[in-house]
Design a protein around this motif. Structure first.
Motif, short mmCIF file in Angstrom:
data_model
loop_
_atom_site.label_atom_id
_atom_site.label_comp_id
_atom_site.label_asym_id
_atom_site.label_seq_id
_atom_site.Cartn_x
_atom_site.Cartn_y
_atom_site.Cartn_z
N LYS A 44 0.81 -1.21 0.00
CA LYS A 44 0.00 0.00 0.00
C LYS A 44 0.85 1.26 0.00
CE LYS A 44 -4.03 -2.05 2.29
NZ LYS A 44 -4.93 -1.99 3.45
N LEU A 45 2.14 1.14 0.31
CA LEU A 45 2.99 2.31 0.42
C LEU A 45 3.95 2.47 -0.76
CD1 LEU A 45 3.81 2.36 4.23
CD2 LEU A 45 2.18 3.76 2.97
N LEU A 46 3.64 1.80 -1.87
CA LEU A 46 4.42 2.07 -3.07
C LEU A 46 4.16 3.51 -3.49
CD1 LEU A 46 6.19 1.18 -5.47
CD2 LEU A 46 4.09 0.40 -6.60
N LYS A 47 5.20 4.34 -3.47
CA LYS A 47 5.01 5.78 -3.66
C LYS A 47 5.28 6.22 -5.09
CE LYS A 47 6.33 10.29 -1.78
NZ LYS A 47 7.19 11.00 -0.80
N LYS A 48 6.42 5.82 -5.64
CA LYS A 48 6.82 6.25 -6.97
C LYS A 48 7.47 5.11 -7.73
CE LYS A 48 5.77 10.70 -6.80
NZ LYS A 48 4.84 11.35 -7.76
N CYS A 49 7.46 5.24 -9.05
CA CYS A 49 8.21 4.33 -9.91
C CYS A 49 9.13 5.16 -10.81
CB CYS A 49 7.28 3.51 -10.79
SG CYS A 49 6.46 2.14 -9.95
N ILE A 50 10.23 4.56 -11.18
CA ILE A 50 11.12 5.14 -12.19
C ILE A 50 11.13 4.19 -13.38
CG2 ILE A 50 13.44 5.94 -12.75
CD1 ILE A 50 13.94 6.31 -9.77
N ALA A 51 10.80 4.72 -14.54
CA ALA A 51 10.84 3.93 -15.77
C ALA A 51 12.14 4.19 -16.49
CB ALA A 51 9.66 4.29 -16.67
N GLU A 52 12.78 3.13 -16.97
CA GLU A 52 13.93 3.22 -17.87
C GLU A 52 13.50 2.61 -19.20
OE1 GLU A 52 17.87 2.97 -14.97
OE2 GLU A 52 17.22 1.20 -16.09
N VAL A 53 13.33 3.44 -20.21
CA VAL A 53 12.87 2.99 -21.53
C VAL A 53 14.05 3.05 -22.49
CG1 VAL A 53 11.23 3.36 -23.40
CG2 VAL A 53 10.57 3.90 -21.04
N THR A 54 14.32 1.92 -23.16
CA THR A 54 15.43 1.84 -24.11
C THR A 54 14.89 1.52 -25.49
OG1 THR A 54 16.86 1.00 -22.34
CG2 THR A 54 17.63 0.71 -24.59
N ASN A 55 15.37 2.25 -26.50
CA ASN A 55 14.86 2.01 -27.86
C ASN A 55 15.75 1.04 -28.62
OD1 ASN A 55 17.07 3.64 -28.46
ND2 ASN A 55 15.86 5.37 -29.19
N THR A 56 15.16 0.41 -29.63
CA THR A 56 15.83 -0.56 -30.47
C THR A 56 15.78 -0.07 -31.92
OG1 THR A 56 15.09 -2.35 -29.02
CG2 THR A 56 15.84 -2.99 -31.20
N PRO A 57 16.90 -0.09 -32.64
CA PRO A 57 18.18 -0.73 -32.30
C PRO A 57 19.21 0.22 -31.70
CG PRO A 57 18.18 -0.12 -34.61
CD PRO A 57 16.84 0.33 -34.07
N TRP A 58 18.86 1.49 -31.49
CA TRP A 58 19.88 2.48 -31.15
C TRP A 58 20.46 2.29 -29.74
CZ3 TRP A 58 14.94 3.66 -32.96
CH2 TRP A 58 14.87 3.95 -34.32
N GLY A 59 19.69 1.76 -28.82
CA GLY A 59 20.17 1.58 -27.46
C GLY A 59 20.20 2.86 -26.66
N GLU A 60 19.43 3.89 -27.09
CA GLU A 60 19.29 5.10 -26.28
C GLU A 60 18.34 4.81 -25.12
OE1 GLU A 60 19.51 8.65 -29.52
OE2 GLU A 60 17.82 7.28 -29.65
N ARG A 61 18.44 5.62 -24.07
CA ARG A 61 17.61 5.37 -22.90
C ARG A 61 17.10 6.69 -22.35
NH1 ARG A 61 20.32 2.34 -17.92
NH2 ARG A 61 20.19 0.59 -19.38
N VAL A 62 15.87 6.67 -21.88
CA VAL A 62 15.33 7.78 -21.11
C VAL A 62 14.77 7.23 -19.81
CG1 VAL A 62 13.00 7.70 -22.13
CG2 VAL A 62 13.87 9.84 -21.17
N SER A 63 14.99 7.96 -18.73
CA SER A 63 14.45 7.59 -17.42
C SER A 63 13.61 8.73 -16.88
CB SER A 63 15.59 7.28 -16.43
OG SER A 63 16.44 6.29 -16.93
N PHE A 64 12.55 8.39 -16.17
CA PHE A 64 11.70 9.42 -15.60
C PHE A 64 10.87 8.82 -14.47
CE2 PHE A 64 9.59 7.57 -19.27
CZ PHE A 64 8.36 7.18 -18.77
N VAL A 65 10.43 9.68 -13.57
CA VAL A 65 9.61 9.28 -12.43
C VAL A 65 8.14 9.38 -12.82
CG1 VAL A 65 9.00 9.83 -10.04
CG2 VAL A 65 11.36 10.11 -10.83
N PHE A 66 7.35 8.41 -12.36
CA PHE A 66 5.90 8.50 -12.58
C PHE A 66 5.15 7.91 -11.40
CE2 PHE A 66 6.84 4.27 -14.18
CZ PHE A 66 5.72 3.52 -13.89
N ASP A 67 3.89 8.30 -11.28
CA ASP A 67 3.00 7.79 -10.25
C ASP A 67 2.46 6.43 -10.70
OD1 ASP A 67 0.96 7.19 -8.48
OD2 ASP A 67 0.14 9.22 -8.45
#
Length: 313
Positions: A130-153
């Motif tokens: 019940k106390l899960l407050k935040k998540c951080i997503a790490e999204v990586t694209n194919t085939p370039w291997g770039e990554r973006v990270s961000f916080v979400f509810d």
């Protein structure tokens, strides 16, 4: 030129994985000779098996699903976490939490890593579901291997699309995200809300926890799992091309300011004044213009981009 880079990447991965796979039997013999396997050493890691489902409704209908295996690492206690990810303390600093942090990801296998999505689950101090407050997503694209990270509810959130994840999707629209606290079952949903195509794409991950007693070695459990994910991505990209879905060039060639535009679109999504106080604060990590990672402190979203690796850089 990008076709040449793709071939270089595939050939490099093939020969590296083949060599390391041939060495696996010797590794198992050495491990059994030195120390019998015990499930107790894997307690800080939970294993999941499930299904990823993609459903595209426009401009053509295209759906597919594939089986996938994930590991959930307790970052405060797991002895061997995958490289190139946040530590528990870094995740707590970003999300302003003070409890346990868990990382859901596909570990590298025989020299190759393929993670379209990794998630950090950040709890308050007691660490109950019940106390899960935040998540951080790490999204990586194919085939370039770039990554973006961000916080979400994790309960529900809307984020302006910050990364070119597919050559068959433009940069317009937003990601609607939702994730439950991982227990016996795990669920993650991401839908795309587009200004012209509407709610035209949905991706889900549904998985169940696997008994550790049934898994004798993590290396075998995840053997070639990243490769299978990449194969599905390339195969269905070919199918979309065959269905005459428009190919969209990476915006770094046509619109180098696409990251700043994503920030501006996300600011419009976050209408709370408290989240706009630090909207113009920027920091370049690494102390030089050649740094490959850039952070954007945008309210509590905390966007972080990592550039492509060889041979795409």
């Amino acid at each position: 030129m990008e076709v040449f880079y793709l071939l270089c990447s595939i050939l490099s991965t093939f020969f590296t994985s083949l060599t390391l796979s041939l060495l696996l039997p010797f590794r198992f013999l050495l491990m059994r000779h030195r120390l019998p396997l015990s499930t107790s050493q894997f307690e800080p890691v939970s294993l999941y098996q499930g299904t990823v489902w993609h459903d595209r409704r426009r401009p053509v209908r295209h759906s597919f699903r594939y089986s996938v295996r994930y590991a959930l690492f307790d970052l405060d206690h797991a002895p061997n976490t995958p490289p190139d990810h946040l530590s528990a303390d870094e995740a707590r600093r970003i999300t302003k939490t003070d409890g346990p942090v868990f990382l859901l990801t596909i570990p590298p296998s025989v020299g190759y890593e393929q993670n379209p999505l990794s998630l950090y689950y950040c709890y308050d101090s007691e660490g109950t579901d019940k106390l899960l407050k935040k998540c951080i997503a790490e999204v990586t694209n194919t085939p370039w291997g770039e990554r973006v990270s961000f916080v979400f509810d994790p309960n529900s959130d809307l984020v302006a699309k910050p990364l070119h994840v597919s050559p068959f999707m433009d940069m317009l629209g937003s990601w609607s995200l939702r994730a439950n606290a991982p227990g016996q079952n795990l669920l993650v949903t991401i839908s795309v809300q587009h200004p012209e195509l509407g709610d035209y794409f949905l991706a889900t991950l549904k998985a169940k926890r696997v008994s550790l007693e049934s898994v004798h070695d993590h290396t075998l459990y995840f053997w070639l799992m990243p490769h299978k994910v990449a194969l599905w991505i390339y195969w269905h990209a070919l199918k979309l091309w065959w269905k005459n879905v428009s190919f969209i060039q990476h915006p770094r060639y046509t619109n180098p300011s696409y990251r700043e535009e994503a920030l501006n679109r996300d600011r419009k999504l976050q209408c709370c004044p408290g989240l706009r106080q630090n909207k113009d604060e920027h920091m370049q990590v690494g102390g030089s213009d050649s740094a490959t990672e850039a952070e954007r402190y945008h309210g509590e979203r905390f966007f972080v981009w990592k550039d492509a690796k060889w041979p795409w850089c």
